[in-house]
Scaffold this active site. Structure first.
Site, short mmCIF file in Angstrom:
data_model
loop_
_atom_site.label_atom_id
_atom_site.label_comp_id
_atom_site.label_asym_id
_atom_site.label_seq_id
_atom_site.Cartn_x
_atom_site.Cartn_y
_atom_site.Cartn_z
CE1 TYR A 1 -3.65 2.56 0.63
CE2 TYR A 1 -2.32 3.30 2.50
CZ TYR A 1 -3.38 3.49 1.62
OH TYR A 1 -4.17 4.62 1.75
CG ASP B 1 6.02 3.56 0.56
OD1 ASP B 1 6.36 4.18 1.59
OD2 ASP B 1 4.84 3.46 0.20
CE LYS C 1 2.14 5.48 8.26
NZ LYS C 1 0.70 5.70 8.33
#
Length: 437
Positions: free
Chosen positions: A148, A243, A275
């Site tokens: 994702y 990613d 994050k």
């Protein structure tokens, strides 16, 4: 399974939320749809603990889906935010903190020479894709099923009927034309990547992959997989995007790259982050070599912008968090993860529950199956109902897991012996609940 804890206020808030917010939540996984029951509305967090609006206290194993690596309301981060906010919330001009945060990221990840700050992981991957397309003059993207990368149209795609066919939309509202720019392949399968490039190599701008997958559960790349992606993309003039929105600065001071090391053939061309680097505030980044990043406006023709990018309060939180991530922090993350993994395995084995543990550094989860997991098909082939029973038993006992069988569990350096012991004490009862079909 209904909760034994009082949830009156959470129930009331959820009823109200459903009238003014689609599904009652602002991010779908929060809705508890895959486990059932009512989401807990949190009122506060301190260290490893969350307290909900009904006064129930939980050991937090979500950690805001990764950012709270130091724990909730860490004093150094709180002080940095207060000092920054006292000077103003947003200027719409350059400010010192964004330069300091960018320099901290570049210093930690050796291949990086420049980064551009943005406000979310989705924005980071979207911008990295645009840059890759602008740099190569190509339009097609390769991604992997189960990875994702945010809710970007081209990346909300599901695999088509063949190994190297173009993808199909995985969400209403995604144009077929956008999905058809994407080729979705099985994760950890080099042969399908080679086949896709053999057929479409001169059209492919980039391959994007989670550095270590954390959105189908935790599934690290098999030895040699990243190196193979590097080799294939180089051979065909495409870029490789790693990613690290989830793994960045959590798996190590340099993210998954710091654990795996530079693959044979060289580092990825672009990295994306989020994050941890925001310390709980909306901040993310993407970066690569100075030559590649110079293609971005205002220096180059690839446009990218954001009014709140590099926000002074968010960058203060991110900078304080990264500066607080010293070797002792990473040692503690591994100690806590080791203890919880061992405790979960022991409890589930004793209850006769099939399981395997997925792990990437201090990120981990339990798959309720008895065979290894190497790709998305494996991850989906598990007993999600058993996870639901396990989840609710842990919740009743004051441990808040991610409400999905396909998400990583996160710990923080603030998870002290009291918090760890509370989780370990809850595991046998939860394992018994999982076993009770």
């Amino acid at each position: 399974m209904p909760s034994a804890q009082p949830t009156t206020r959470s129930d009331e808030l959820m009823r109200t939320a459903r009238t003014v917010i689609p599904g009652g939540v602002n991010s779908p996984v929060r809705a508890f749809r895959s486990v059932g029951g009512t989401p807990r509305f949190m009122a506060s967090g301190t260290g490893p603990w969350l307290t909900d609006v009904d006064g129930n206290r939980y050991v937090d194993l979500i950690c805001s889906w990764g950012p709270m690596i130091l724990g909730h309301a860490h004093p150094d981060v709180e002080q940095a935010v207060r000092e920054a906010a006292a000077k103003g919330f947003s200027f719409g001009t350059p400010s010192e903190n964004e330069v300091l945060l960018a320099a901290e990221i570049v210093d930690r990840v050796a291949p990086l020479e420049q980064v551009r700050l943005v406000s979310s992981g989705t924005e980071a991957t979207m911008s990295a894709l645009r840059l890759a397309r602008g740099a190569t003059g190509r339009s097609k993207v390769v991604k992997f099923a189960g990875c994702y990368h945010g809710h970007v149209d081209a990346l909300l795609a599901a695999a088509g009927s063949g190994l190297a066919t173009f993808a199909l939309p995985d969400s209403a509202g995604v144009p077929v034309s956008s999905a058809h720019e994407t080729i979705v392949l099985p994760y950890n399968d080099v042969s399908t990547v080679e086949a896709a490039f053999a057929e479409h190599g001169d059209e492919i701008a980039c391959v994007i992959t989670e550095a270590a997958a954390g959105n189908m559960g935790v599934v690290p790349p098999e030895p040699g997989f990243t190196a193979a992606l590097r080799r294939i993309t180089r051979e065909h003039g495409a870029l490789l995007i790693s990613d690290e929105v989830m793994t960045g600065f959590r798996c190590s001071a340099a993210g998954w790259y710091g654990l795996e090391g530079e693959p044979e053939g060289g580092a990825p061309d672009l990295f994306t982050f989020g994050k941890v680097m925001g310390g709980g505030f909306p901040a993310a980044a993407f970066g690569g070599s100075a030559e590649l990043m110079s293609r971005l406006a205002p220096d180059g023709p690839v446009y990218q912008a954001g009014t709140l990018s590099g926000n002074p309060v968010a960058t203060a939180a991110g900078l304080a968090t990264l500066r607080g991530c010293n070797p002792a922090v990473y040692d503690r993350l591994m100690e806590v993860s080791d203890a919880l993994i061992a405790g979960a395995a022991e409890a589930l084995s004793a209850a006769g529950v099939p399981h395997v543990i997925g792990r990437a550094g201090s990120m981990f989860n339990v798959f309720f199956r008895d065979e290894p997991v190497r790709d998305y098909d494996d991850a989906r082939d598990q007993d999600t109902a058993a996870f639901g029973r396990f989840f609710h038993s842990m919740l009743q006992q004051g441990v808040h897991l991610p409400p999905s069988a396909f998400e990583s569990w996160f710990v923080s350096a603030s998870h002290d012996d009291e918090a760890v012991d509370a989780v370990l004490a809850a595991l046998p009862t939860a394992a018994a609940a999982a076993a009770a079909a």
